[in-house]
Design a protein around this motif. Structure first.
Motif, short mmCIF file in Angstrom:
data_model
loop_
_atom_site.label_atom_id
_atom_site.label_comp_id
_atom_site.label_asym_id
_atom_site.label_seq_id
_atom_site.Cartn_x
_atom_site.Cartn_y
_atom_site.Cartn_z
N ARG A 47 7.21 20.02 29.05
CA ARG A 47 8.71 20.43 28.72
C ARG A 47 9.46 21.59 29.29
NH1 ARG A 47 5.31 20.46 23.92
NH2 ARG A 47 6.16 22.53 23.44
N ALA A 48 9.20 22.14 30.38
CA ALA A 48 9.99 23.13 31.15
C ALA A 48 9.88 22.60 32.39
CB ALA A 48 9.18 24.54 30.99
N ALA A 49 11.06 22.67 33.24
CA ALA A 49 11.25 22.04 34.25
C ALA A 49 10.88 23.12 35.44
CB ALA A 49 12.63 21.70 34.61
N PRO A 50 10.54 22.73 36.71
CA PRO A 50 10.68 23.80 37.73
C PRO A 50 12.04 24.47 38.18
CG PRO A 50 9.54 21.54 38.42
CD PRO A 50 10.20 21.44 37.17
N GLY A 51 11.74 25.85 38.14
CA GLY A 51 12.84 26.61 38.43
C GLY A 51 13.47 27.07 37.16
N GLU A 52 13.13 26.65 36.04
CA GLU A 52 13.87 27.22 34.87
C GLU A 52 13.53 28.54 34.39
OE1 GLU A 52 14.23 25.26 30.24
OE2 GLU A 52 13.11 24.25 31.77
N ARG A 53 14.37 29.14 33.95
CA ARG A 53 14.29 30.67 33.85
C ARG A 53 14.38 31.23 32.56
NH1 ARG A 53 16.59 34.19 38.73
NH2 ARG A 53 16.20 32.75 40.58
N PHE A 54 13.67 32.10 32.12
CA PHE A 54 13.60 32.64 30.73
C PHE A 54 13.74 34.19 30.87
CE2 PHE A 54 10.51 28.82 31.15
CZ PHE A 54 11.13 28.28 30.06
N THR A 55 14.15 34.88 29.77
CA THR A 55 13.72 36.24 29.76
C THR A 55 12.65 36.47 28.59
OG1 THR A 55 15.24 36.48 28.01
CG2 THR A 55 16.15 36.75 30.27
N GLU A 84 5.94 32.61 37.01
CA GLU A 84 6.19 33.78 37.93
C GLU A 84 7.37 34.67 37.24
OE1 GLU A 84 6.77 31.19 42.06
OE2 GLU A 84 8.66 31.75 41.06
N VAL A 85 6.84 36.10 37.27
CA VAL A 85 7.60 36.97 36.78
C VAL A 85 8.66 37.85 38.04
CG1 VAL A 85 7.71 39.60 35.68
CG2 VAL A 85 5.86 37.64 35.22
N LEU A 86 9.80 37.63 37.74
CA LEU A 86 10.84 38.10 38.66
C LEU A 86 11.11 39.52 38.59
CD1 LEU A 86 13.28 35.00 38.68
CD2 LEU A 86 11.13 35.30 40.14
N PRO A 87 11.74 40.19 39.65
CA PRO A 87 12.07 41.59 39.53
C PRO A 87 12.79 41.88 38.53
CG PRO A 87 12.27 40.81 41.97
CD PRO A 87 11.72 39.49 41.05
N ASN A 88 13.77 40.98 38.22
CA ASN A 88 14.76 41.60 36.87
C ASN A 88 14.14 41.41 35.58
OD1 ASN A 88 14.66 38.89 36.84
ND2 ASN A 88 17.08 38.39 37.17
N ARG A 89 12.74 41.22 35.36
CA ARG A 89 12.11 40.95 34.27
C ARG A 89 12.24 39.50 33.60
NH1 ARG A 89 12.54 46.53 30.57
NH2 ARG A 89 11.54 47.87 32.01
N ALA A 90 13.00 38.73 34.53
CA ALA A 90 13.22 37.28 34.12
C ALA A 90 11.91 36.49 34.49
CB ALA A 90 14.27 36.63 34.79
N VAL A 91 11.66 35.34 33.87
CA VAL A 91 10.39 34.68 33.90
C VAL A 91 10.91 33.33 34.33
CG1 VAL A 91 8.17 33.59 32.90
CG2 VAL A 91 9.23 35.75 31.94
N ARG A 92 10.26 32.74 35.51
CA ARG A 92 10.72 31.52 36.12
C ARG A 92 9.28 30.47 36.02
NH1 ARG A 92 13.27 31.17 42.13
NH2 ARG A 92 10.72 31.37 42.75
#
Length: 245
Positions: A47-55, A84-92
């Motif tokens: 239910r989540a696609a590759p590359g989709e981002r969340f905070t 993946e946890v990105l540097p800007n605290r986003a989640v991908r």
């Protein structure tokens, strides 16, 4: 040395950790586990696609909780290569390359094929009934005039995992679940391709063959039906040319 019991009306010695603190920790851990299970189910069911981002804040708001249990759950899933946890605290949701997808498909074929073959021998009547129920649910969704891709993915996942549980090999089940956490979002590219894909795809054929093999206790046929399902879906995803090299 003899230890005398405390008098009934005398309170026990104070602990450095109050009951309230301990209860708070219990609630927090339980909530983090719940968030982890919910996010894991979202990934497993595609239910989540590759590359989709969340905070983290957005996830916490959507779930209706504070950021701490969300952060703990995301950290666990990141350790499992599911997020993946990105540097800007986003989640991908991780991107999937073509080469990695093909690698995971090979590994899935080996592990899930073993699970199917073993399940054909180990499944009891309740297992077979659950597998049949999931197969019927998928078939019923497919037969609708405009089948829903998300519902089809959900029923497909339920069918596969009912089969893998029936193998009664807990370590193997955990390994398969770990693979699905990574591959689940990519399966989004299959069933979400449109209602026509759900109706015209071959999944229902392979599912029916799998159920029949389970009824006959034919492990070889169960493995073959399961592998045909994995490779058919994989070939379609690769044919779309969406996965980067």
């Amino acid at each position: 040395m003899e230890h005398k019991p405390l008098p009934a009306d005398e309170p026990a010695p104070a602990s450095d950790e109050t009951l309230g603190t301990r209860m708070g920790r219990i609630v927090r851990v339980t909530l983090a586990d719940t968030v982890y299970r919910d996010l894991k189910e979202l990934l497993l069911a595609g239910r989540a696609a590759p590359g989709e981002r969340f905070t983290l804040r957005g996830l916490a708001s959507a779930i209706g909780t504070s950021a701490m249990p969300v952060r703990e759950a995301v950290s666990r899933l990141a350790a499992e290569n599911a997020l993946e946890v990105l540097p800007n605290r986003a989640v991908r949701v991780p991107l999937m390359s073509r080469a990695r997808f093909e690698e995971l498909r090979l590994i899935r074929s080996s592990l899930e094929g073993l699970a199917a073959e073993t399940a054909a021998v180990n499944a009891d009547a309740a297992d077979l009934e659950e597998i049949l129920r999931c197969e019927r649910a998928f078939a019923a969704e497919r037969d609708k005039p405009r089948p829903d891709g998300a519902a089809a993915m959900h029923f497909n996942k339920d069918l596969h995992f009912a089969l893998y549980r029936a193998a009664r090999l807990p370590t193997l089940f955990t390994m398969i679940e770990s693979l699905w956490l990574q591959i689940g979002p990519v399966l989004n590219l299959d069933f979400q391709a449109g209602p026509e894909r759900v109706r015209e795809g071959e999944a229902h054929i392979h599912h029916a063959a799998l159920v029949e093999a389970m009824r006959r206790r034919d492990g070889t046929a169960a493995r073959e039906a399961l592998l045909a399902d994995i490779w058919s879906a994989g070939d379609f995803i690769l044919s779309r040319g969406i996965l980067p090299d």
